[in-house]
Design an enzyme around this catalytic site. Sequence first.
Site, PDB file in Angstrom:
ATOM      1  N   SER A   1       0.856  -1.189   0.000  1.00 41.58           N
ATOM      2  CA  SER A   1       0.000   0.000   0.000  1.00 41.58           C
ATOM      3  C   SER A   1       0.891   1.239   0.000  1.00 41.58           C
ATOM      4  O   SER A   1       1.847   1.341   0.769  1.00 41.58           O
ATOM      5  CB  SER A   1      -0.942  -0.009   1.211  1.00 41.58           C
ATOM      6  N   MET A   2       0.562   2.187  -0.883  1.00 42.36           N
ATOM      7  CA  MET A   2       1.410   3.356  -1.112  1.00 42.36           C
ATOM      8  C   MET A   2       0.642   4.662  -0.930  1.00 42.36           C
ATOM      9  O   MET A   2       0.914   5.654  -1.602  1.00 42.36           O
ATOM     10  CB  MET A   2       2.031   3.256  -2.509  1.00 42.36           C
ATOM     11  N   GLY A   3      -0.349   4.643  -0.033  1.00 39.18           N
ATOM     12  CA  GLY A   3      -1.101   5.847   0.260  1.00 39.18           C
ATOM     13  C   GLY A   3      -1.831   6.379  -0.955  1.00 39.18           C
ATOM     14  O   GLY A   3      -2.502   5.642  -1.678  1.00 39.18           O
TER      15      GLY A   3
ATOM     16  N   GLY B   1      -5.529   0.964   5.979  1.00 35.51           N
ATOM     17  CA  GLY B   1      -4.885  -0.284   5.591  1.00 35.51           C
ATOM     18  C   GLY B   1      -5.696  -1.506   5.951  1.00 35.51           C
ATOM     19  O   GLY B   1      -5.670  -2.521   5.240  1.00 35.51           O
ATOM     20  N   ASP B   2      -6.446  -1.430   7.059  1.00 33.68           N
ATOM     21  CA  ASP B   2      -7.281  -2.557   7.480  1.00 33.68           C
ATOM     22  C   ASP B   2      -8.450  -2.756   6.528  1.00 33.68           C
ATOM     23  O   ASP B   2      -8.819  -3.893   6.194  1.00 33.68           O
ATOM     24  CB  ASP B   2      -7.785  -2.322   8.906  1.00 33.68           C
TER      25      ASP B   2
ATOM     26  N   GLY C   1      -1.694   4.672  -4.411  1.00 33.35           N
ATOM     27  CA  GLY C   1      -2.387   3.435  -4.713  1.00 33.35           C
ATOM     28  C   GLY C   1      -1.679   2.188  -4.218  1.00 33.35           C
ATOM     29  O   GLY C   1      -1.089   2.184  -3.135  1.00 33.35           O
TER      30      GLY C   1
END
Length: 300
Positions: free
Chosen positions: A214-216, A245-246, A219
């Site tokens: 995950s890259m904020g 993230g969850d 994407g």
Amino acid sequence: MIITVTLNAALDVTYEVPSVDWHGVNRVGGVHRRAGGKGVNVARVLAALGQEVLVTGLAGGPTGQAIEHDLRAAGLPAALTGVAADSRTTLVVSEARGATLFNEPGPEVTATELAAFTEQYTSLLADADAVVISGSLPRGVPADVYATLASLAAGAGVPAIVDADGDPLRHAPAGRPAVVKPNAEELARAVPGGTPAEGAQALRARGAEAVVVSMGADGLLAVTGEGTFRARMPYTVEGNPTGAGDSLVAGLALGLVEGSPWPDRLRRAAALGAAAVAAPVAGDFDGDVYADIHPQIIIT
């Protein structure tokens, strides 16, 4: 049924304030108290999506009782193993400029208590379609425990997703999880140097079937046995990123159970993560944001 594992369950407290004066008095506009920890948040999102879930993990003391009470009130089935020490509390201070998170370390867990959890977890795998293993570890729990739990799941024919940081992330691929989901910073700590794609490939080489980074606002990056994919976001959602993230992991778990193609599961996961930013507390997501952003996400 999707089982979520939260070894360091928490009572999450969120304070909503217009802005914070870190050296003065602050008036709190809104207060939210609910059971938390990454696996619990994942379970909330999955339940909201209509999935059968079971929350497992460790809980103890008055805080543990509050966690179990809130899970019952939320209608989330749980099979938590008791520990003698008190579970932790987390505090999120959410203001217009962003959110600040304070995490307590969690209880001291004995080898006997961990063995009791592992025995129960192993028996529950018989009814599981997938397992999500996520979050920090309480004191006394070995760093390779997520690899052990993922390996037990793999041995039972149950795919596992691991979302961890530090040593638990470095050990996790040895358990042959179906998916390892670090964010970019966690991946850089686990595999120093190189690009995110190279770091993800390194975790796959250690045993993970797929790695989703995950890259904020940038994407997702997914390195899988079917190829490498990027999910690019059409715009940035402002709000509280705690729990994003969850929600993303919940989308990955659902895609894993359904056996949907990687582009479809990544698009849903990225949309859920973005929609969670628009919600005030971890474990929730904004349905309107999800519906708007989902079709606009570009997969390459």
